[in-house]
Design a protein around this motif. Structure first.
Motif, PDB file in Angstrom:
ATOM      1  N   ALA A  83       3.926   7.061  -9.022  1.00 54.72           N
ATOM      2  CA  ALA A  83       3.686   8.496  -9.174  1.00 54.72           C
ATOM      3  C   ALA A  83       2.628   8.963  -8.174  1.00 54.72           C
ATOM      4  O   ALA A  83       1.788   8.172  -7.733  1.00 54.72           O
ATOM      5  CB  ALA A  83       3.229   8.797 -10.598  1.00 54.72           C
ATOM      6  N   PRO A  84       2.630  10.249  -7.813  1.00 51.59           N
ATOM      7  CA  PRO A  84       1.578  10.768  -6.939  1.00 51.59           C
ATOM      8  C   PRO A  84       0.195  10.566  -7.561  1.00 51.59           C
ATOM      9  O   PRO A  84       0.029  10.633  -8.781  1.00 51.59           O
ATOM     10  CB  PRO A  84       1.907  12.259  -6.838  1.00 51.59           C
ATOM     11  CG  PRO A  84       3.370  12.350  -7.137  1.00 51.59           C
ATOM     12  CD  PRO A  84       3.629  11.270  -8.146  1.00 51.59           C
ATOM     13  N   ASN A  85      -0.785  10.306  -6.707  1.00 43.46           N
ATOM     14  CA  ASN A  85      -2.163  10.124  -7.150  1.00 43.46           C
ATOM     15  C   ASN A  85      -2.862  11.483  -7.049  1.00 43.46           C
ATOM     16  O   ASN A  85      -3.098  11.988  -5.955  1.00 43.46           O
ATOM     17  CB  ASN A  85      -2.874   9.084  -6.280  1.00 43.46           C
ATOM     18  CG  ASN A  85      -4.257   8.757  -6.780  1.00 43.46           C
ATOM     19  OD1 ASN A  85      -4.765   9.379  -7.701  1.00 43.46           O
ATOM     20  ND2 ASN A  85      -4.887   7.769  -6.151  1.00 43.46           N
ATOM     21  N   LEU A  86      -3.192  12.064  -8.175  1.00 41.67           N
ATOM     22  CA  LEU A  86      -3.819  13.380  -8.204  1.00 41.67           C
ATOM     23  C   LEU A  86      -5.336  13.292  -8.120  1.00 41.67           C
ATOM     24  O   LEU A  86      -6.024  14.313  -8.109  1.00 41.67           O
ATOM     25  CB  LEU A  86      -3.386  14.131  -9.461  1.00 41.67           C
ATOM     26  CG  LEU A  86      -1.875  14.290  -9.635  1.00 41.67           C
ATOM     27  CD1 LEU A  86      -1.552  15.018 -10.923  1.00 41.67           C
ATOM     28  CD2 LEU A  86      -1.264  15.004  -8.436  1.00 41.67           C
ATOM     29  N   SER A  87      -5.860  12.082  -8.035  1.00 44.13           N
ATOM     30  CA  SER A  87      -7.300  11.845  -7.986  1.00 44.13           C
ATOM     31  C   SER A  87      -7.791  11.811  -6.536  1.00 44.13           C
ATOM     32  O   SER A  87      -7.013  11.602  -5.603  1.00 44.13           O
ATOM     33  CB  SER A  87      -7.614  10.518  -8.676  1.00 44.13           C
ATOM     34  OG  SER A  87      -8.947  10.134  -8.440  1.00 44.13           O
ATOM     35  N   THR A  88      -9.083  11.966  -6.352  1.00 45.32           N
ATOM     36  CA  THR A  88      -9.680  11.842  -5.023  1.00 45.32           C
ATOM     37  C   THR A  88     -10.109  10.403  -4.745  1.00 45.32           C
ATOM     38  O   THR A  88     -10.726  10.130  -3.721  1.00 45.32           O
ATOM     39  CB  THR A  88     -10.894  12.790  -4.890  1.00 45.32           C
ATOM     40  OG1 THR A  88     -11.826  12.482  -5.931  1.00 45.32           O
ATOM     41  CG2 THR A  88     -10.454  14.243  -4.975  1.00 45.32           C
ATOM     42  N   SER A  89      -9.788   9.493  -5.649  1.00 50.86           N
ATOM     43  CA  SER A  89     -10.101   8.071  -5.487  1.00 50.86           C
ATOM     44  C   SER A  89      -8.816   7.261  -5.376  1.00 50.86           C
ATOM     45  O   SER A  89      -7.810   7.593  -5.995  1.00 50.86           O
ATOM     46  CB  SER A  89     -10.895   7.547  -6.684  1.00 50.86           C
ATOM     47  OG  SER A  89     -12.093   8.246  -6.843  1.00 50.86           O
ATOM     48  N   SER A  90      -8.860   6.194  -4.603  1.00 53.31           N
ATOM     49  CA  SER A  90      -7.706   5.295  -4.548  1.00 53.31           C
ATOM     50  C   SER A  90      -7.621   4.533  -5.872  1.00 53.31           C
ATOM     51  O   SER A  90      -8.567   4.506  -6.655  1.00 53.31           O
ATOM     52  CB  SER A  90      -7.834   4.324  -3.373  1.00 53.31           C
ATOM     53  OG  SER A  90      -8.963   3.500  -3.537  1.00 53.31           O
ATOM     54  N   ARG A  91      -6.475   3.934  -6.115  1.00 53.69           N
ATOM     55  CA  ARG A  91      -6.295   3.170  -7.346  1.00 53.69           C
ATOM     56  C   ARG A  91      -5.423   1.953  -7.081  1.00 53.69           C
ATOM     57  O   ARG A  91      -4.678   1.904  -6.107  1.00 53.69           O
ATOM     58  CB  ARG A  91      -5.705   4.043  -8.457  1.00 53.69           C
ATOM     59  CG  ARG A  91      -4.346   4.648  -8.136  1.00 53.69           C
ATOM     60  CD  ARG A  91      -3.921   5.625  -9.217  1.00 53.69           C
ATOM     61  NE  ARG A  91      -2.629   6.246  -8.907  1.00 53.69           N
ATOM     62  CZ  ARG A  91      -2.046   7.144  -9.684  1.00 53.69           C
ATOM     63  NH1 ARG A  91      -2.633   7.526 -10.812  1.00 53.69           N
ATOM     64  NH2 ARG A  91      -0.885   7.661  -9.350  1.00 53.69           N
ATOM     65  N   SER A  92      -5.539   0.973  -7.975  1.00 51.69           N
ATOM     66  CA  SER A  92      -4.775  -0.269  -7.846  1.00 51.69           C
ATOM     67  C   SER A  92      -4.076  -0.582  -9.160  1.00 51.69           C
ATOM     68  O   SER A  92      -4.598  -0.292 -10.233  1.00 51.69           O
ATOM     69  CB  SER A  92      -5.703  -1.444  -7.501  1.00 51.69           C
ATOM     70  OG  SER A  92      -6.325  -1.242  -6.269  1.00 51.69           O
ATOM     71  N   SER A 125       0.859  -1.175   0.000  1.00 51.37           N
ATOM     72  CA  SER A 125       0.000   0.000   0.000  1.00 51.37           C
ATOM     73  C   SER A 125       0.899   1.230   0.000  1.00 51.37           C
ATOM     74  O   SER A 125       1.881   1.278   0.745  1.00 51.37           O
ATOM     75  CB  SER A 125      -0.888  -0.008   1.251  1.00 51.37           C
ATOM     76  OG  SER A 125      -1.742   1.107   1.248  1.00 51.37           O
ATOM     77  N   ILE A 126       0.573   2.206  -0.850  1.00 50.73           N
ATOM     78  CA  ILE A 126       1.402   3.405  -1.020  1.00 50.73           C
ATOM     79  C   ILE A 126       0.542   4.632  -0.718  1.00 50.73           C
ATOM     80  O   ILE A 126      -0.639   4.663  -1.069  1.00 50.73           O
ATOM     81  CB  ILE A 126       1.927   3.505  -2.477  1.00 50.73           C
ATOM     82  CG1 ILE A 126       2.772   2.289  -2.836  1.00 50.73           C
ATOM     83  CG2 ILE A 126       2.656   4.791  -2.742  1.00 50.73           C
ATOM     84  CD1 ILE A 126       4.232   2.397  -2.596  1.00 50.73           C
ATOM     85  N   SER A 127       1.142   5.644  -0.142  1.00 55.99           N
ATOM     86  CA  SER A 127       0.412   6.881   0.143  1.00 55.99           C
ATOM     87  C   SER A 127       0.045   7.599  -1.156  1.00 55.99           C
ATOM     88  O   SER A 127       0.615   7.332  -2.213  1.00 55.99           O
ATOM     89  CB  SER A 127       1.264   7.803   1.013  1.00 55.99           C
ATOM     90  OG  SER A 127       2.302   8.381   0.239  1.00 55.99           O
ATOM     91  N   GLY A 128      -0.883   8.511  -1.064  1.00 56.21           N
ATOM     92  CA  GLY A 128      -1.304   9.277  -2.231  1.00 56.21           C
ATOM     93  C   GLY A 128      -0.189  10.127  -2.817  1.00 56.21           C
ATOM     94  O   GLY A 128      -0.236  10.501  -3.994  1.00 56.21           O
ATOM     95  N   GLY A 129       0.829  10.420  -2.022  1.00 60.09           N
ATOM     96  CA  GLY A 129       1.958  11.222  -2.506  1.00 60.09           C
ATOM     97  C   GLY A 129       2.944  10.450  -3.370  1.00 60.09           C
ATOM     98  O   GLY A 129       3.881  11.018  -3.930  1.00 60.09           O
ATOM     99  N   GLY A 130       2.754   9.143  -3.505  1.00 62.63           N
ATOM    100  CA  GLY A 130       3.661   8.325  -4.309  1.00 62.63           C
ATOM    101  C   GLY A 130       4.789   7.767  -3.472  1.00 62.63           C
ATOM    102  O   GLY A 130       4.825   7.923  -2.258  1.00 62.63           O
ATOM    103  N   GLY A 131       5.706   7.115  -4.117  1.00 63.97           N
ATOM    104  CA  GLY A 131       6.836   6.542  -3.407  1.00 63.97           C
ATOM    105  C   GLY A 131       7.544   5.508  -4.259  1.00 63.97           C
ATOM    106  O   GLY A 131       7.291   5.382  -5.454  1.00 63.97           O
ATOM    107  N   SER A 132       8.427   4.771  -3.632  1.00 66.17           N
ATOM    108  CA  SER A 132       9.180   3.745  -4.345  1.00 66.17           C
ATOM    109  C   SER A 132       9.335   2.531  -3.444  1.00 66.17           C
ATOM    110  O   SER A 132       9.075   2.584  -2.249  1.00 66.17           O
ATOM    111  CB  SER A 132      10.548   4.272  -4.776  1.00 66.17           C
ATOM    112  OG  SER A 132      11.294   4.662  -3.631  1.00 66.17           O
ATOM    113  N   GLY A 133       9.751   1.442  -4.034  1.00 65.19           N
ATOM    114  CA  GLY A 133       9.942   0.227  -3.273  1.00 65.19           C
ATOM    115  C   GLY A 133      10.645  -0.822  -4.099  1.00 65.19           C
ATOM    116  O   GLY A 133      11.112  -0.558  -5.210  1.00 65.19           O
TER     117      GLY A 133
END
Length: 146
Positions: A119-128, A71-79
């Motif tokens: 990438a950061p999620n610019l939407s107000t909905s979660s995504r998979s 699970s990744i925050s809305g701000g994005g990240g790496s792993g």
């Protein structure tokens, strides 16, 4: 203008190996009758393309990946995720989403590590989305952006 070449005896360029603008490069990969997977490269317009091929002893390669989910925050990240496979087995990692980028090499032989960026999620909905490696699926769920 572009030019393609390879030094690998098992990879043959069967189309034109040069051109300008867009084009298609057609390859022929000879069957691998050895007990070892192999890796080769093609140079194309200043870029290196890596090709891997399983050992020719059957289709019984098993790939395992760890972890299977993140699970990744809305701000994005790496792993990263670990790939476990026998030394004779080749694999490829493929992202199914434009917002998930594989930042390491996407092919390998045997054990390896794949790194990725979300990438950061610019939407107000979660995504998979997913990354598939050797038939195994790594799932990423990203929270909504702020």
């Amino acid at each position: 203008a572009w030019f393609a070449r390879t030094a690998e005896s098992w990879i043959t360029i069967v189309s034109a190996n040069s051109g300008s603008g867009n084009g298609t490069l057609e390859l022929e990969l000879r069957e691998n009758f050895t007990g070892s997977a192999r890796q080769g490269t093609i140079s194309l317009g200043g870029h290196t393309i890596t090709v891997v091929q399983d050992a020719g002893l059957g289709d019984d390669c098993t790939v395992t990946i760890v972890p299977l989910f993140r699970s990744i925050s809305g701000g994005g990240g790496s792993g990263s995720l670990n790939v476990f496979a026998e030394e004779r087995c080749a694999w490829q990692a493929v992202s199914n989403s434009s917002w998930i980028s594989i930042t390491s090499t996407a092919v390998g032989i045997g054990n390896g590590v794949i790194t990725y960026s979300v990438a950061p999620n610019l939407s107000t909905s979660s995504r998979s989305g997913t990354i598939t490696v050797g038939g195994r699926t790594f799932s990423i769920k990203q929270k909504a952006g702020s």
